[in-house]
Design a protein around this motif. Structure first.
Motif, PDB file in Angstrom:
ATOM      1  N   GLU A  13      52.828   1.225  28.692  1.00 39.90           N
ATOM      2  CA  GLU A  13      53.011   1.620  30.092  1.00 39.90           C
ATOM      3  C   GLU A  13      51.706   2.120  30.704  1.00 39.90           C
ATOM      4  N   ARG A  14      50.880   2.824  29.923  1.00 39.78           N
ATOM      5  CA  ARG A  14      49.553   3.259  30.399  1.00 39.78           C
ATOM      6  C   ARG A  14      48.666   2.050  30.701  1.00 39.78           C
ATOM      7  N   ARG A  55      49.788   0.478  33.942  1.00 36.12           N
ATOM      8  CA  ARG A  55      49.328   1.263  35.100  1.00 36.12           C
ATOM      9  C   ARG A  55      47.839   1.024  35.353  1.00 36.12           C
ATOM     10  N   ASP A  56      47.042   1.017  34.289  1.00 33.31           N
ATOM     11  CA  ASP A  56      45.602   0.779  34.443  1.00 33.31           C
ATOM     12  C   ASP A  56      45.330  -0.635  34.954  1.00 33.31           C
ATOM     13  N   ALA A 110      47.239  -2.307  36.939  1.00 33.20           N
ATOM     14  CA  ALA A 110      47.578  -2.333  38.361  1.00 33.20           C
ATOM     15  C   ALA A 110      46.451  -1.778  39.226  1.00 33.20           C
ATOM     16  N   LYS A 111      45.638  -0.893  38.663  1.00 35.35           N
ATOM     17  CA  LYS A 111      44.515  -0.309  39.402  1.00 35.35           C
ATOM     18  C   LYS A 111      43.299  -1.229  39.428  1.00 35.35           C
TER      19      LYS A 111
END
Length: 166
Positions: free
Chosen positions: A130-131, A134-135, A137-138
């Protein structure tokens, strides 16, 4: 430098692409594996869709005894492996993490990042995945290569051959 993550499995549990895709979807991740993927023969870059955007990751199927024996301390009796490779892209990393998590959760794979000990639990592994998502997506999306404009061709002036400079 490339990163590598290995997913070690029993060959009898190695899923077909459709089973693998279902496991990814059931795990709650938006990763679409290439429809042409054949896990038992994959060698090279596999295009994927991550959260609707183009991405992908290198995948290599391996079942050679010398390769498997070098990781025997991690994998026990598992007899095949899918290795994921990526460079600096977090999107590619997320593809590898999601795909290997699904193998661990649904097909009893042991997953190792570059030969390290596997995650302590599936919950810990999911948190890492999940981390990575998220990364990813950035991360700025890569722009397609600019379309090259055709070179303007010119013709030498008429009346004087091009090779005469005087």
């Amino acid at each position: 430098m490339a990163n590598e993550q290995h997913a070690f499995l029993q060959s009898s549990k190695l899923p077909a692409r459709e089973q693998w895709q279902l496991a990814i979807t059931q795990a709650g991740f938006d990763l679409q594996l290439n429809p042409a993927l054949q896990p038992r023969t994959v060698v090279g870059y596999v295009p994927c869709q991550l959260n609707g955007d183009d991405s992908g990751v290198e995948m290599h199927f391996e079942n050679a005894a010398d390769f498997m024996n070098s990781y025997r301390h991690l994998v026990g009796s598992r007899d095949c492996c899918i290795t994921f490779r990526w460079g600096g892209s977090m999107r590619e990393c997320a593809c590898a993490m999601i795909a290997s998590f699904a193998l661990a959760e649904s097909f009893d794979a042991v997953v190792s990042y570059e030969g390290e000990a596997p995650p302590a639990s599936l919950q810990e592994f999911r948190a890492d995945v999940e981390r990575a998502v998220r990364d990813a997506a950035k991360e700025k999306k890569r722009k397609p290569a600019a379309t090259a404009t055709p070179l303007k061709t010119s013709t030498p002036p008429q009346g004087k051959p091009w090779w005469r400079f005087w």
